[in-house]
Each structure stands twice: as C-alpha cells, then as structure tokens.
Design an enzyme around this catalytic site. Structure first.
Site, PDB file in Angstrom:
ATOM      1  N   TYR A  95       1.019  -1.233   0.049  1.00 22.67           N
ATOM      2  CA  TYR A  95       0.207  -0.033   0.132  1.00 22.67           C
ATOM      3  C   TYR A  95       0.768   1.215  -0.008  1.00 22.67           C
ATOM      4  O   TYR A  95       0.545   2.155  -0.682  1.00 22.67           O
ATOM      5  CB  TYR A  95      -0.977   0.032   1.111  1.00 22.67           C
ATOM      6  CG  TYR A  95      -2.108   1.011   1.104  1.00 22.67           C
ATOM      7  CD1 TYR A  95      -3.146   1.040   0.562  1.00 22.67           C
ATOM      8  CD2 TYR A  95      -1.734   2.468   1.556  1.00 22.67           C
ATOM      9  CE1 TYR A  95      -4.198   1.876   0.360  1.00 22.67           C
ATOM     10  CE2 TYR A  95      -2.612   3.204   1.362  1.00 22.67           C
ATOM     11  CZ  TYR A  95      -4.035   3.030   0.909  1.00 22.67           C
ATOM     12  OH  TYR A  95      -4.813   3.958   0.703  1.00 22.67           O
ATOM     13  N   PHE A 147      -7.656  21.122 -24.560  1.00 20.76           N
ATOM     14  CA  PHE A 147      -8.155  19.616 -24.590  1.00 20.76           C
ATOM     15  C   PHE A 147      -9.354  19.446 -23.756  1.00 20.76           C
ATOM     16  O   PHE A 147      -9.641  20.198 -22.774  1.00 20.76           O
ATOM     17  CB  PHE A 147      -7.201  18.723 -24.592  1.00 20.76           C
ATOM     18  CG  PHE A 147      -7.486  17.292 -24.495  1.00 20.76           C
ATOM     19  CD1 PHE A 147      -7.436  16.844 -25.858  1.00 20.76           C
ATOM     20  CD2 PHE A 147      -7.854  16.721 -23.523  1.00 20.76           C
ATOM     21  CE1 PHE A 147      -8.065  15.632 -25.997  1.00 20.76           C
ATOM     22  CE2 PHE A 147      -8.169  15.171 -23.494  1.00 20.76           C
ATOM     23  CZ  PHE A 147      -8.389  14.777 -24.987  1.00 20.76           C
ATOM     24  N   THR A 148     -10.145  18.602 -24.262  1.00 18.80           N
ATOM     25  CA  THR A 148     -11.422  18.488 -23.609  1.00 18.80           C
ATOM     26  C   THR A 148     -11.401  18.347 -21.997  1.00 18.80           C
ATOM     27  O   THR A 148     -12.178  19.166 -21.205  1.00 18.80           O
ATOM     28  CB  THR A 148     -12.376  17.040 -23.889  1.00 18.80           C
ATOM     29  OG1 THR A 148     -11.548  16.060 -23.822  1.00 18.80           O
ATOM     30  CG2 THR A 148     -12.663  17.319 -25.488  1.00 18.80           C
ATOM     31  N   ASP A 238       1.319  19.993 -20.519  1.00 17.72           N
ATOM     32  CA  ASP A 238       0.453  19.039 -20.741  1.00 17.72           C
ATOM     33  C   ASP A 238       1.469  18.137 -21.770  1.00 17.72           C
ATOM     34  O   ASP A 238       1.558  18.256 -23.139  1.00 17.72           O
ATOM     35  CB  ASP A 238      -0.752  19.134 -21.374  1.00 17.72           C
ATOM     36  CG  ASP A 238      -1.684  17.692 -21.907  1.00 17.72           C
ATOM     37  OD1 ASP A 238      -0.797  16.940 -21.809  1.00 17.72           O
ATOM     38  OD2 ASP A 238      -2.730  17.953 -22.239  1.00 17.72           O
ATOM     39  N   LYS A 281      -0.250   7.564 -23.416  1.00 15.97           N
ATOM     40  CA  LYS A 281       0.105   7.660 -24.939  1.00 15.97           C
ATOM     41  C   LYS A 281       1.643   7.314 -25.214  1.00 15.97           C
ATOM     42  O   LYS A 281       2.055   6.249 -25.289  1.00 15.97           O
ATOM     43  CB  LYS A 281      -0.360   9.240 -25.108  1.00 15.97           C
ATOM     44  CG  LYS A 281      -1.805   9.496 -25.626  1.00 15.97           C
ATOM     45  CD  LYS A 281      -2.504   9.496 -24.322  1.00 15.97           C
ATOM     46  CE  LYS A 281      -3.994  10.236 -24.501  1.00 15.97           C
ATOM     47  NZ  LYS A 281      -4.692  10.389 -23.313  1.00 15.97           N
ATOM     48  N   ARG A 405     -13.869  14.825 -33.624  1.00 14.32           N
ATOM     49  CA  ARG A 405     -13.448  15.916 -32.947  1.00 14.32           C
ATOM     50  C   ARG A 405     -13.748  17.334 -33.810  1.00 14.32           C
ATOM     51  O   ARG A 405     -13.010  17.987 -34.539  1.00 14.32           O
ATOM     52  CB  ARG A 405     -11.616  15.886 -33.196  1.00 14.32           C
ATOM     53  CG  ARG A 405     -11.120  14.742 -32.490  1.00 14.32           C
ATOM     54  CD  ARG A 405     -10.817  14.867 -30.830  1.00 14.32           C
ATOM     55  NE  ARG A 405     -11.838  14.613 -29.779  1.00 14.32           N
ATOM     56  CZ  ARG A 405     -11.897  14.319 -28.654  1.00 14.32           C
ATOM     57  NH1 ARG A 405     -10.493  13.872 -27.980  1.00 14.32           N
ATOM     58  NH2 ARG A 405     -12.856  14.129 -27.779  1.00 14.32           N
ATOM     59  N   PHE A 472     -19.409  14.197 -25.955  1.00 15.67           N
ATOM     60  CA  PHE A 472     -19.003  13.367 -27.054  1.00 15.67           C
ATOM     61  C   PHE A 472     -18.866  11.885 -26.554  1.00 15.67           C
ATOM     62  O   PHE A 472     -19.053  10.999 -27.398  1.00 15.67           O
ATOM     63  CB  PHE A 472     -17.941  13.736 -27.695  1.00 15.67           C
ATOM     64  CG  PHE A 472     -16.662  13.834 -26.825  1.00 15.67           C
ATOM     65  CD1 PHE A 472     -16.436  14.850 -26.121  1.00 15.67           C
ATOM     66  CD2 PHE A 472     -15.727  12.981 -26.634  1.00 15.67           C
ATOM     67  CE1 PHE A 472     -15.410  15.187 -25.088  1.00 15.67           C
ATOM     68  CE2 PHE A 472     -14.650  12.770 -25.767  1.00 15.67           C
ATOM     69  CZ  PHE A 472     -14.320  14.008 -24.984  1.00 15.67           C
TER      70      PHE A 472
HETATM   71  N1  F0G Z   1      -4.273  15.978 -22.609  1.00 14.11           N
HETATM   72  C1  F0G Z   1      -4.213  15.345 -23.725  1.00 14.11           C
HETATM   73  C2  F0G Z   1      -3.535  15.936 -24.828  1.00 14.11           C
HETATM   74  C3  F0G Z   1      -4.842  14.308 -24.031  1.00 14.11           C
HETATM   75  O1  F0G Z   1      -4.766  13.742 -25.445  1.00 14.11           O
HETATM   76  C4  F0G Z   1      -5.560  13.461 -23.047  1.00 14.11           C
HETATM   77  C5  F0G Z   1      -6.363  12.298 -23.427  1.00 14.11           C
HETATM   78  C6  F0G Z   1      -5.482  13.856 -21.863  1.00 14.11           C
HETATM   79  C7  F0G Z   1      -4.900  15.135 -21.672  1.00 14.11           C
HETATM   80  C8  F0G Z   1      -6.440  13.412 -20.781  1.00 14.11           C
HETATM   81  O2  F0G Z   1      -5.686  12.106 -20.319  1.00 14.11           O
HETATM   82  O3  F0G Z   1      -7.163  10.447 -21.135  1.00 14.11           O
HETATM   83  O4  F0G Z   1      -5.345  10.054 -19.373  1.00 14.11           O
HETATM   84  O5  F0G Z   1      -7.267  11.160 -18.820  1.00 14.11           O
HETATM   85  N2  F0G Z   1      -6.372  12.022 -24.778  1.00 14.11           N
HETATM   86  C9  F0G Z   1      -7.236  10.811 -25.094  1.00 14.11           C
HETATM   87  C10 F0G Z   1      -7.599  10.910 -26.615  1.00 14.11           C
HETATM   88  C11 F0G Z   1      -8.596  10.441 -24.204  1.00 14.11           C
HETATM   89  O6  F0G Z   1      -8.208  10.156 -27.177  1.00 14.11           O
HETATM   90  O7  F0G Z   1      -7.076  11.840 -27.358  1.00 14.11           O
HETATM   91  P1  F0G Z   1      -6.467  10.982 -19.874  1.00 14.11           P
END
Ligand code: F0G
Length: 482
Positions: A95, A147-148, A238, A281, A405, A472
């Site tokens: 843990y 980013f979303t 990021d 990624k 997108r 989305f």
């Molecule tokens: N920042 C970027 C540039 C991303 O592409 C993503 C995720 C995140 C932050 C968030 O990270 O998913 O680990 O919580 N991108 C995925 C995509 C979901 O399909 O582009 P996460």
C-alpha cells in the site's frame, strides 16, 4: 512575435527510415517483431448497420468486439514490450512505499527532469488536482488550444480558458510546421487587459491534439518562457505526447537535427514549471498518469490531495505493476528507432490519403490523421454534425472505428448555453503505438477512399441525447432524412 520556423511540405516529412537508409534507398520495417497476437473480428455491413443504430451513431458506444481496426484513440491502446510485461511481474503491491513507485519517480526525473512527482490513475486525475491547486476562481488559463478534459477541469476549478494558439492552427490547409505554437501577442493582450495576477498559469500541450497533433517549436517555447518569466507567470505542460513533439523538432527545426529525442524532451520540460501526463500515450502503458512539479509547495498540496481523489501518494490509483510498466515505457518512448517508426507509420497513412485526394489536416500530425469533415461533406451544416456522421459512415463501410473531434467534442459555452462552433470539424484516425502494421494502414486508407466516393449521398445527424459533461462520450444521434 511569431517564431521563425519552416513551412512543412508533406513529402519532406514522410520519413520513416533514418537518414542513412533514406540516402541508400533501403526499405524500412517496424523495429520490433510480434510475440503474441490478439485476434480481431470481421463483421458484415448488416451487423455494422445494426451496431451503429444501437450505439446512437456514436463510435464511443460501439462494443470493441464489433470493431475491425480500432483507431478511436491512441490512449491506452498501445502494445507493451516484453520488457514492460516482465516488469508487470515485478509489481510490489505494498500500500505504501512500493518499490515500483521509486523506479517510476527516478524514470520521470531522469527522462523529463521534473523534481517531484505524484502518480495518478491517468491524465485527467492529474489535471483535476493541479487545476484545483493552481486556479483561483475568476482567473484565466491561456493555452495552445484546448483539450476536452483539461479545459473542463480548469472550468470546474473556476477558471476561464483562453485560446492563444497561432491562427494557422485553425486552418486545416495551412502547412506551417509548428502549428502548435503560441501567439505571444495574444498572451500579451490578455496580460495587458487583465494583469498577470489574473492568469493562473499558461497551459501548454506538446503536441496539440485538437489541432490535429501539431507540434510546438523550441524557439516558440523559449520565447514563451521569457515572456512568462518577465510577468511571473508559471507554465504548466501537458506532456502527454512530448516525445512525438521532440521528434518533430529534431526533424524540422533548424539547429536540432543532431540532438537526441531524449535531449530535446528534457529541454522542453526544463522550459516549464510543472506537468500533467497521460502516460497512456507516449509512455506506452494501458493505464497511468502523473503530475510532476518543481515547486515544493505545489507538490506538498498535490501529495495531500491525491489521497482524497486517487490513492496514497506512492500509488495514486495505480497498481505497483502499472507503475513498473510506466517506468519502463517512459524509457522506451524516447528511443530513436521507436519514435521514428511511431510517427513514420502515421505519416505513411497520411501520405496515402493525400495521394488519394482526401481532405485531411495538413501537415499530418504525429499521433493520427485527421479528416477534414467540412471539406469532405461540404453539403452539411455544422449543426448536422458532419464529423460525427463521417466517423459513423467509416465504421459502416469497413469496421474501422474513428472519433469525432468537432462540434460535439467542443461542447457548450457555460455562459451562453450555445454550442461552441470550432473552426476545425475533424474525424481523427488515431494510431495506437506498436499495435497495427502497415497492411492495416492500407486497409484504412482504402476504406476512407470508398466513403469519399459516395460522400454526396451522406446525410447529417440530429442529437437526441446530450449528457452534461464531455458529451461526445455518451451523446446519441439519429439520421436526418435525405
Ligand atoms: N491531454 C491530452 C493532450 C490528451 O490527449 C488527453 C487524453 C488527456 C490530456 C487526458 O488524459 O485520458 O489519461 O485522462 N486524450 C485521449 C484521446 C482521451 O483520445 O485523445 P487521460
């Protein structure tokens, strides 16, 4: 104040072998061999039509068993190496104080150079914590496009996102090499108008996902650093695809050709004050992330908050084995052969589509090829969701799954309640790392071409269900009549 940089013609960047191989015209192949395979299913058109209706024309709602080639995302979909799998067996599931945490901490310090790290279950876990710590209600968070999840966490923390990316990024046909760059004038205007105190930090992504996987130049980052230092503003990075960005700097920015990707990655990170990372990624794992900072006070607070949202600060919602796979993946992510093949495979698909006359975002990005849905389906209004329907049609055609997108991903303005209307209305063909072969890329290109041939008969969609956050993922649609 735009940084100088080359314009990128596509052919000049379609390099998949190294320079020596290119000069000697030697063929290129993936720098790995396959040790285990995962079988994938072929479906009939009737099965796919039924699956699409069931999924409300949202590719996120399709069961993956009904997908042939899955290009929904490059997130968590990569193939791990035998070394990473071996590392999984060395998981220390204590843990507190897992040995894998210390390995991960060292990998991050050695590869990226940040001082203090907090693991999280994935990128958005880190975004949540960092946004809550660093954003005061009413502050602005300028960034190189949104980013979303990142923007949503900034907004939930009381901030307002401001787009300061260069205008070129919004034009799918502009071939400027570094369309992820910040327009320093836009940042200066924001500082002049509101004062530096009103800016929580500048949020910089390497590469810029929503712009089509476009890199930022080192020169631009240096100028940004200087401007932010002058005004006492922090830069939060990021760093989700930083190795891919570094590769593009090595390939295209004058003065960096003889440097290693590792060296460039470290310099990029050194120009920023902290970072959030989705290790799903670049870092070649199926789950994991972290936040990394150089400021002890921010670290202390993050280390405390992670306990509330993710788990103790030495595991952050991850198993010990996940942290081990991440530590090893970070090392592999900056290897020259790996990154060249990764980006090279994306360029291979991009070139095929360009040669076939398909409208895509130019230059080709590093993690995927983005179809320009506005140019592909010019007869559809943005409110008929052209990118959403194009992703659905591609699945119907061949079982290839892609992602919208565009206007659906952009969501609604929290003040006016209206949609955001992004300039870019795209379908993303995202390439997982080390998972598919060039032959899969050929099939994808042919599928897109077949949809393009019958594009004029494609009708739009209407949204029949809309979730409140990140719509989305779960929104549902129906076909509009012809
Ligand atoms: N920042 C970027 C540039 C991303 O592409 C993503 C995720 C995140 C932050 C968030 O990270 O998913 O680990 O919580 N991108 C995925 C995509 C979901 O399909 O582009 P996460």
């Amino acid at each position: 104040m735009r940084s100088p940089g080359p314009s990128r013609t596509l052919n000049a960047t379609m390099r998949v072998g190294n320079k020596d191989m290119e000069q000697r015209k030697i063929s290129w192949a993936e720098p790995y061999k396959i040790k285990m395979v995962e079988l994938i299913a072929m479906t009939t058109r009737e099965q796919r039509e039924a699956a699409l209706v069931e999924a409300g024309y949202n590719t996120f709602l399709l069961p993956s068993e009904k997908v042939y080639i899955d290009l929904l995302t490059d997130s968590g979909t990569s193939a791990m190496s035998d070394r990473q799998w071996a590392g999984m067996m060395m998981g220390d599931e204590a843990y507190a104080g897992s040995r894998n945490f210390y390995h991960l901490e060292k990998a991050i310090q050695d590869t990226y150079g940040y001082k203090y790290i907090v693991p999280t279950h994935q990128g958005r876990g880190a975004e949540n914590i960092l946004s809550q710590i660093m954003i005061k209600k009413g502050q602005f968070v300028p960034g190189n496009m949104y980013f979303t999840t990142t923007r949503l966490h900034q907004e939930l923390a009381g901030g307002t996102f401001v787009d300061i990316i260069i205008d070129e990024a919004h034009d799918p046909n502009n071939t400027f090499a570094f369309k992820g760059n910040v327009d320093l004038n836009k940042l200066q205007v924001l500082i002049d108008k509101h004062g530096a105190d009103k800016i929580a930090y500048v949020s910089i992504a390497t590469t810029v996902n929503m712009a089509g996987g476009q890199p930022v130049s080192m020169a631009n980052l240096k100028e940004l650093r200087a401007l932010c230092t002058k005004h006492g503003i922090s830069i939060i990075h990021d760093m989700t695809r930083v190795a891919e960005n570094a590769y593009m700097i090595q390939q295209l920015e004058p003065g960096h050709a003889d440097r290693s990707v590792q060296d460039i990655v470290k310099e990029i990170c050194s120009l920023t004050d902290g970072a959030t990372m989705s290790a799903k990624k670049d870092a070649l794992v199926n789950i994991g992330g972290f936040l990394a900072v150089n400021d002890w006070d921010v670290f202390e607070e993050a280390r405390n908050m992670v306990v509330v949202y993710e788990g103790l600060h030495t595991y952050g919602g991850l198993a010990g084995r996940d942290m081990e796979a991440m530590a090893i993946g970070i090392g592999e992510s900056v290897q020259e052969d790996h990154i060249r093949a990764r980006v090279g495979q994306v360029f291979y698909l991009g070139k095929k589509l360009l040669d076939a006359g398909i409208p895509i975002v130019k230059p080709v990005g590093t993690h995927g090829v983005f179809l320009d849905a506005k140019a592909f389906l010019p007869h559809l209004k943005q409110t008929a969701f052209p990118a959403q329907v194009l992703a659905a049609e591609l699945y119907l055609e061949s079982g290839v799954r892609a992602m919208e997108r565009g206007i659906v991903s952009a969501g609604r303005n929290k003040d006016t309640g209206d949609h955001y209307y992004p300039e870019l209305e795209l379908v993303r063909l995202t390439i997982p790392r080390r998972a598919y072969t060039q032959a899969h890329m050929d099939v994808v290109a042919e599928s897109v071409e077949r949809v393009y041939e019958r594009r004029k008969s494609i009708t739009g969609l209407k949204m029949v269900y809309e979730p409140k956050y990140l719509r989305f993922f779960q929104a549902r649609f129906e076909r509009l009549p012809a």
